[in-house]
Scaffold this active site. Structure first.
Site, PDB file in Angstrom:
ATOM      1  N   PRO A   2       0.805  -1.213   0.000  1.00  0.00           N
ATOM      2  CA  PRO A   2       0.000   0.000   0.000  1.00  0.00           C
ATOM      3  C   PRO A   2       0.845   1.272   0.000  1.00  0.00           C
ATOM      4  CG  PRO A   2      -0.500  -1.395   1.896  1.00  0.00           C
ATOM      5  CD  PRO A   2       0.702  -1.965   1.229  1.00  0.00           C
ATOM      6  N   GLU A   3       0.689   2.078  -1.020  1.00  0.00           N
ATOM      7  CA  GLU A   3       1.274   3.421  -1.067  1.00  0.00           C
ATOM      8  C   GLU A   3       0.098   4.393  -1.012  1.00  0.00           C
ATOM      9  OE1 GLU A   3       4.238   3.749  -4.180  1.00  0.00           O
ATOM     10  OE2 GLU A   3       4.652   1.621  -4.073  1.00  0.00           O
TER      11      GLU A   3
END
Length: 280
Positions: A2-3
């Site tokens: 997850p960014e």
DNA sequence: TAATGCACCTGTGGGC
DNA sequence: TGCCCACAGGTGCATT
């Protein structure tokens, strides 16, 4: 992994799932996840009886605002949230369960056990780790201006890729979107930041904003395990131009995408579009 | 002070 | 087929 776009998608999903729900009790199966307070039973006790008011994002951190306190959660590599009915069979690697009064529960699952949770009195989270030293929000037009970006880059001699990964400078970029932004800007990942010309900095600034906005619109990239809070995949992975495309032809010039290691990170780039003009 | 390297952790896939 | 090992990467901490 997850960014910013994936975390933004999780935040939007959670807002629709848990706002207004009151916690009956909290079960911590893996104490390591709870960083603050350093006492999982106290963590559970502090949350009991509280109601989720809204969910926000700061960089890659999720801020869950309850009455009077803030739960700061980081998914790290493979953390994910899901809402279930109480009594539904639990999946493997479920480490924290927030049971609600309406017989539903929010479950935090994390195969690699890297995720973290911190609990703060509301408002104090910005003065202490892990949020206290975070940099600019790249999707905040008033903060992430070209001028601010240029000034930060101009005084750094380090290579551009690790600099963009540094959350004290700009938040939200991770390995995938740094590679994508550098490719769109035509900049080699090992260029020294202070060697970039104004035209290159301008392109890089625009590329960062564009790639993040496009990815948010697509619901993030589902590389490996990422899903949003409702178990749905994003679809920006189909728009990735270099990440995970080693050996494939560059969409811009046809040259073969190369994978190397920069600052210990797997790094994808096009050797023709992103020429290495560093001083080294 | 800034830059770099490594540990944390487990599932996956390649090589033998 | 099964075993072993390298690899994936965000963050914090130690080292240079």
């Amino acid at each position: 992994m997850p960014e910013l776009p994936e975390v933004e998608t999780v935040v939007r999903t959670l807002n629709g799932l848990i706002v207004g729900k009151t916690i009956r009790d909290v079960q911590v199966r893996l104490p390591r996840i709870i960083q603050k307070p350093d006492d999982p039973p106290l963590f559970a006790a502090m949350l009991q009886g509280r109601t989720f008011e809204r969910v926000e994002r700061r960089g890659k951190f999720i801020r869950m605002l309850l009455d009077g306190i803030t739960l700061v959660s980081h998914l790290r590599m493979e953390g994910r949230y899901g809402l279930y009915r109480t009594g539904e069979p639990e999946e493997l690697h479920t480490h924290v369960v927030f049971r609600f009064e309406d017989d539903t529960e929010l479950r935090y699952k994390d195969v690699r056990q890297f995720g973290t949770m911190h609990l703060f009195v509301r408002g104090e989270e910005f003065e202490q780790p892990p949020l206290h030293k975070l940099g600019m929000e790249p999707l905040d037009e008033l903060v992430f201006t070209y001028r601010a970006f240029r000034d930060l880059m101009a005084k750094r001699s380090t290579r551009v890729k690790p600099l963009l990964l540094n959350q004290e400078i700009i938040v939200g970029l991770g390995n995938i979107y740094v590679d994508e932004a550098l490719h769109r800007a035509g900049i080699h990942p090992e260029r020294e930041a202070d060697s970039l010309k104004p035209s290159e900095l301008k392109r890089l600034h625009e590329s960062i904003v564009r790639v993040l906005r496009d990815a948010v619109d697509a619901g993030g990239s589902s590389v490996k395990s990422y899903v949003n809070g409702q178990g749905e995949m994003g679809y920006f992975q189909y728009s990735l131009r270099v990440y995970g495309r080693k050996g494939e032809p560059c969409q811009a010039c046809g040259a073969s995408i190369v994978k190397t290691v920069v600052a210990g990170r797997g790094t994808h780039f096009c050797p023709r579009c992103q020429k290495d003009k560093s001083r080294r």
